[in-house]
Design a protein around this motif. Structure first.
Motif: not given
Length: 232
Positions: A140-165
């Protein structure tokens, strides 16, 4: 590939506040069995796993009522205040003959882990590696918030993983990493983050996204769907 049977630690001392339930989420039921029973049974039935160590709080009144509590390969130990404390307690409770080997850590609230993913993790780690974890690439497209419901910027998802067990590490290295992180006031959210802080680079082993962690009430229905599918 690791040849010996691998003990598995299941941290189950949490309360699961986000589930908004009267009991800890690991004791909520799916298809007549608790989440924890599904998780333990799935791990017990895998040919690569050995003893299952379930770490619960000392005042937990539920675990001893479970059928799996009486299994000869299931051991109860005392949990701690934080996940890292709980895992450290469980590592210390390992029999001496296992103290120099490998160990898996798996979330109590991940009952849908596939046997094929556990095998992929075990087969993908060699004796020369520090360890590794199951994970899935972020889609998915990843967003970083500057406040609870406001987007600061879009995070580059290349190289990002969801950690599992499960996450799989050598016992001495994991114990040292968790102990030192605790002594230095470092907050670790999983075992891999402690190893990373210590300077290791664990392997990422691709798993399946249906290995969900039950966190919110709606996750129960999704887990029930996956478990029902696997049983058909």
């Amino acid at each position: 590939m690791i040849a010996d049977l691998i003990p598995v630690i299941i941290p189950a001392a949490g309360t699961g506040r986000r589930m908004k339930a009267d009991i800890p989420k690991q004791y909520l039921k799916i298809h007549g069995k608790t989440v924890l029973e599904h998780t333990v049974s799935q791990l017990l039935s895998h040919p690569a796993t050995g003893q299952i160590i379930v770490a619960v709080s000392d005042d937990d009144p539920y675990f001893e009522r479970l059928t799996v509590a009486g299994h000869p390969e299931v051991k109860r130990v005392s949990g701690g205040k934080e996940r890292s404390d709980t895992v450290l307690n469980a590592l210390a409770a390992l029999p001496e003959k296992l103290q120099s080997g490998w160990v898996m850590v798996h979330d109590a609230a991940r009952p849908c882990v596939r046997h094929e993913d556990i095998s992929r993790l075990v087969d993908g780690i060699s004796e020369q590696d520090c360890g590794g974890i199951l994970a899935v690439p972020v889609r998915d497209t990843m967003k970083r918030s500057v406040q609870t419901c406001l987007i600061e910027h879009t995070v580059d998802r290349v190289g990002l993983w969801h950690a599992l067990t499960p996450q799989l590490f050598q016992v001495p290295a994991l114990y040292e990493a968790l102990s030192l992180a605790k002594a230095n006031g470092i907050v670790v959210t999983d075992e891999s983050s402690a190893m990373e802080w210590k300077g290791y680079h664990p392997k990422l082993i691709t798993g399946h996204a249906d290995n969900i962690k039950i966190t919110q009430p709606e996750d129960l229905a999704l887990a029930a769907f996956y478990l029902n599918r696997d049983e058909e």
